[in-house]
Design a protein around this motif. Structure first.
Motif, short mmCIF file in Angstrom:
data_model
loop_
_atom_site.label_atom_id
_atom_site.label_comp_id
_atom_site.label_asym_id
_atom_site.label_seq_id
_atom_site.Cartn_x
_atom_site.Cartn_y
_atom_site.Cartn_z
N SER A 525 -29.50 -70.39 22.57
CA SER A 525 -28.69 -71.23 21.68
C SER A 525 -29.50 -71.68 20.47
CB SER A 525 -28.16 -72.43 22.45
OG SER A 525 -29.20 -73.29 22.84
N LYS A 526 -30.81 -71.92 20.65
CA LYS A 526 -31.66 -72.26 19.50
C LYS A 526 -31.78 -71.08 18.55
CE LYS A 526 -34.48 -75.78 21.80
NZ LYS A 526 -35.84 -76.17 22.24
N TYR A 527 -31.93 -69.89 19.12
CA TYR A 527 -31.97 -68.69 18.27
C TYR A 527 -30.66 -68.54 17.49
CZ TYR A 527 -36.36 -66.51 19.78
OH TYR A 527 -37.68 -66.22 19.99
N SER A 607 -45.44 -66.85 9.73
CA SER A 607 -46.64 -67.56 10.16
C SER A 607 -46.54 -68.00 11.61
CB SER A 607 -46.90 -68.76 9.24
OG SER A 607 -45.83 -69.69 9.33
N GLN A 608 -45.37 -68.52 12.01
CA GLN A 608 -45.20 -68.95 13.39
C GLN A 608 -45.18 -67.75 14.35
OE1 GLN A 608 -45.35 -72.02 14.55
NE2 GLN A 608 -45.68 -72.75 12.46
N TRP A 609 -44.68 -66.63 13.88
CA TRP A 609 -44.67 -65.42 14.71
C TRP A 609 -46.11 -64.96 14.98
CZ3 TRP A 609 -42.21 -62.47 17.98
CH2 TRP A 609 -42.61 -61.14 18.15
N ASN A 610 -46.95 -65.02 13.98
CA ASN A 610 -48.35 -64.65 14.18
C ASN A 610 -49.05 -65.60 15.15
OD1 ASN A 610 -48.12 -62.49 12.39
ND2 ASN A 610 -48.70 -63.73 10.62
N VAL A 611 -48.73 -66.89 15.05
CA VAL A 611 -49.31 -67.86 15.99
C VAL A 611 -48.85 -67.56 17.41
CG1 VAL A 611 -49.32 -70.30 16.65
CG2 VAL A 611 -49.54 -69.66 14.25
N GLU A 631 -42.72 -74.23 21.59
CA GLU A 631 -43.34 -74.73 20.36
C GLU A 631 -42.95 -73.85 19.17
OE1 GLU A 631 -47.50 -74.84 21.03
OE2 GLU A 631 -47.40 -76.42 22.57
N TYR A 632 -42.87 -72.57 19.39
CA TYR A 632 -42.47 -71.62 18.34
C TYR A 632 -41.07 -71.93 17.84
CZ TYR A 632 -40.80 -67.02 16.66
OH TYR A 632 -40.24 -66.00 15.95
N GLN A 639 -39.45 -76.86 10.71
CA GLN A 639 -39.92 -76.45 9.39
C GLN A 639 -38.80 -75.88 8.53
OE1 GLN A 639 -43.56 -74.13 9.41
NE2 GLN A 639 -44.21 -75.05 11.34
N SER A 640 -37.69 -75.51 9.14
CA SER A 640 -36.52 -75.09 8.37
C SER A 640 -35.60 -76.25 8.06
CB SER A 640 -35.74 -74.01 9.13
OG SER A 640 -36.55 -72.89 9.39
#
Length: 745
Positions: A525-527, A607-611, A631-632, A639-640
């Motif tokens: 649902s978050k996606y 950036s979050q995907w790399n983290v 957290e991702y 951030q959005s």
């Protein structure tokens, strides 16, 4: 008289020593001086001092009898025979049917039996000594039983409290743990022995739960309990969650067990076991259940996959599998279960619990270390199952491609194919079917056959959330921005119908076991929430670009006509002059939307995907993996600005104004559109200024979102235009469209 005294010490009264109260009253809590065992009042040859001493000694006989009664009652296994047949009226007449069986109480009774055996041996030793030697009777009895005066009375009080309050399970362990703290070493040793017996039951239940994934708790005494047990206790059920789980996976019991099957019963959790340790026990048991009971569909896929693998390629990304097929296409479920959790690991877990079980005392630190080690073993093997076997990284990449719009070419094609369809208000009954045509066309043009994840993606147009009705009233109810935009909304109700109805477009992603343990409905649902936001943003950007292309095409057409027909030149020139300020407005809109989209896609998602990828590579623990993924997702949402109401409302309003602007500017032949464009320009100017004011406000300066807000602000205000506009120094956008319009009208 000697033997009558010795018999009274074992709970048997007679003519010399009598019981003043009947048996039923004797079970009540008497005071220390109100014990029913007394010397017969008609005996006159005993001195008062000896009578007092004898009555003090025979109190031990009463305590012995009551403790023996409790032990016999608690160790009675007749309830096993009465539990098998169907209930009948005769069962309710049995006295044992009124008392709930308790394995913990039975264990405590076993410890009491050990203490009473020592007491009986002491009485027997006294009898042998008195018969063999000529010694003072009362002195010998007192000396031989003196240590039991500090043992039996506290044990009797303990038994009374257990029966009175119906203390069972973890509550019984709590009671014994508190009674251990006393200043009498002999009594402390006895209570610790009783606690040891209770812990044996707990360790047996822990071994069953954390080695085999089986909850061995018939009477609800373990601190891990099934969910339906809590529902029965509360007198209610959770139909909504049950229906959700049924939709999630109707035929997979392990999924239901993982999400809602078990919980921690705080009533039965011993106080000396912390909640974090109990949660580790709960997780470990659930993980073992998953590893020992793989889904039938997973067994089939895993068997087919390994049958198709070339010989000598059993190592997959650091995980070594050992398979023996014996020319059978399907692998035995027991073989797969053993492979997911090797027997050596199960033996290691069992050895840890056995070491704890054999210890004479409960050592809290040793217990917590063992539980943490077991949880780490279970989490590691669950990580292997989800990340390596189930290809978690590939599915995360697919979710990024489709839910976070990383496959920009696909969604660009989809929006272009469905652009004309989205100009019309959606029909609630056929909207989803209408969208499937451009969705499939876009997939044929941009998705390769090697993409094995696209088949899991499906388009949905739900009838909840955003309205899909064509009534202007319903549209206004759905899109209430509460920022003074009602006038433009009313004047553009017809265009808002076609703009807002399609905001309910959502994606569904089909996940199989065991990925359902990771991609819960809450996660998906978050996606979906982020997807709807990004799709609307991309659609807004595309409409702004298309409107610019349309206006330029019209301008080039007018220029060609001007060369061929110089008579109508003033009309084309006037129209070009009238709408030139609107082109500037469109450029401001496109600038804001482009920077917002670039910020989210590059500064946030990439950036979050790399983290997240770095965390996945470094971690081999399933619980850590779940935490990193949460957290991702939280970072994507925060951030959005989706969780900042003021910013998200302004951005939504700006996107709505951009779509209205595009709709009106492409229908510029109607003279009435000029007033609507003026309203849109005014509203956009106000919202953009409000956005800048909020981004640079001191209230957000100390927030954890401040770095992300500042980054977005840097992209917007790179040349200080927004700052100057917000201060009113360079507010040139607002008046320019109005003056030419007034001149024309």
């Amino acid at each position: 008289m000697l033997h009558e005294l010795l018999l009274a010490l074992l709970g048997y009264t007679g003519d010399l020593i009598i019981e003043e109260r009947d048996h039923h009253k004797s079970s009540l809590a008497p005071d220390s001086g109100d014990v029913p065992f007394k010397l017969a009042p008609d005996i006159s040859f005993i001195e008062p001092s000896d009578r007092e001493l004898i009555e003090r000694i025979i109190t031990l006989g009463f305590y012995y009898r009551e403790l023996d009664r409790f032990s016999t009652k608690s160790r009675n296994l007749s309830w096993i025979r009465s539990a098998n047949p169907s209930p009948s009226p005769r069962d309710s007449e049995l006295p044992s049917s009124k008392v709930k069986p308790s394995v913990y109480r039975r264990a405590i009774a076993n410890g009491i039996v050990e203490i009473l055996a020592v007491y009986r041996s002491a009485v027997l030793h006294i009898e042998q000594k008195l018969l063999a030697e000529t010694v003072p009777i009362l002195a010998t009895v007192t000396q031989g039983l003196n240590k039991f005066f500090v043992l039996l009375p506290p044990l009797y009080e303990l038994v009374l409290e257990i029966e009175r309050d119906d203390i069972r399970g973890g509550q019984l362990l709590n009671l014994l743990q508190k009674r251990c703290h006393c200043g009498v070493p002999e009594l402390q040793t006895c209570i610790q022995r009783l606690l040891w017996h209770g812990h044996q039951i707990m360790y047996n239940q822990l071994a069953s739960w954390m080695v085999y994934g089986i909850l061995q708790d018939q009477h609800g005494e373990f601190f891990i309990r099934r969910q339906e047990d809590r529902d029965v206790e509360q007198g209610s059920s959770l139909p909504d969650m049950s229906e959700k789980l049924a939709r999630l996976s109707a035929d997979d019991a392990s999924l239901t067990d993982w999400h809602m099957g078990f919980h921690i019963s705080l009533d039965m959790l011993p106080e000396y076991i912390h909640m974090g340790v109990a949660e580790s026990v709960l997780f470990a048991g659930k993980a073992i259940r998953v590893l020992r009971n793989p889904s039938p569909a997973f067994r089939f896929r895993d068997a087919v996959y390994h049958l198709q693998m070339p010989r000598g390629s059993q190592k997959v990304q650091g995980f070594t599998g050992r398979f023996s097929f014996h020319k059978e296409p399907l692998m035995d479920s027991k073989l797969i279960g053993e492979e997911l959790l090797p027997q050596s690991e199960a033996d290691k877990i069992e050895a840890m619990l056995l070491d704890l079980k054999e210890s004479s005392e409960f050592h809290k630190r040793s217990f917590e270390c063992a539980v943490d080690s077991i949880r780490a073993i279970a989490a590691s093997h669950l990580w292997q199952l989800v990340v390596v076997r189930a290809d978690l990284i590939g599915h995360l990449k697919a979710l990024k491609d489709y839910f976070l719009l990383a496959k920009g070419d696909f969604f660009q094609c989809f929006l272009e194919e469905s652009r004309q369809l989205m100009r019309l208000p959606p029909r609630q009954s056929t909207a989803e079917a209408d969208l499937m045509v451009p969705f499939q066309l876009a997939s044929l043009k941009t998705i390769s056959e090697e993409d094995k994840y696209f088949s899991r993606v499906s388009l949905r147009m739900p009838s909840f959330g955003f309205t899909v009705k064509s009534s202007p009233v319903d549209v206004l109810k759905t899109k209430d921005y509460a920022d003074g935009n009602s006038s433009s909304a009313l004047s553009n109700a017809s265009s808002e119908i076609s703009l807002d109805g399609w905001d309910g477009i959502a994606l569904e992603y089909s996940v199989d076991w065991p990925l359902e343990l990771f991609f819960t409905q809450e996660v998906l649902s978050k996606y979906r929430r982020v997807f709807q936001y990004l799709l609307r943003l991309k659609r807004t950007q595309m409409e702004l670009e298309k409107s610019w292309a349309s206006v330029m095409h019209q301008d080039h057409t007018d220029f060609a006509k001007h060369r061929n027909d110089r008579v109508n030149c003033p009309v084309a020139q006037q129209r070009r002059q009238r709408f030139r300020p609107m082109w500037r407005v469109r450029e401001h809109m496109a600038f804001l939307i482009r920077n917002l989209q670039f910020y989210i896609q590059v500064d946030v998602i990439e950036s979050q995907w790399n983290v997240l990828q770095a965390h996945i590579q470094d971690s081999h623990d399933f619980t850590e993996l779940v935490a990193f993924h949460q957290e991702y997702l939280s970072a994507l949402i925060s951030q959005s600005f989706l969780d900042i109401g003021s910013v998200s409302r302004i951005l939504d309003g700006i996107m709505k104004l951009c779509l209205q602007f595009c709709w009106n500017i492409e229908n510029q032949e109607n003279s009435s559109n000029t007033s609507a464009l003026e309203h849109i320009t005014e509203e956009f100017n106000k919202k953009s200024n409000s956005l800048y004011t909020i981004l640079r406000s001191s209230r957000l300066a100390g927030s954890q979102r401040a770095p992300f807000l500042r980054r977005f602000l840097l992209r917007l205000n790179f040349n200080s235009f927004f700052e100057a506009t917000a201060r009113g120094v360079l507010n040139v956008v607002r008046p320019r469209p109005a003056l030419p319009v007034l001149d024309q009208q």
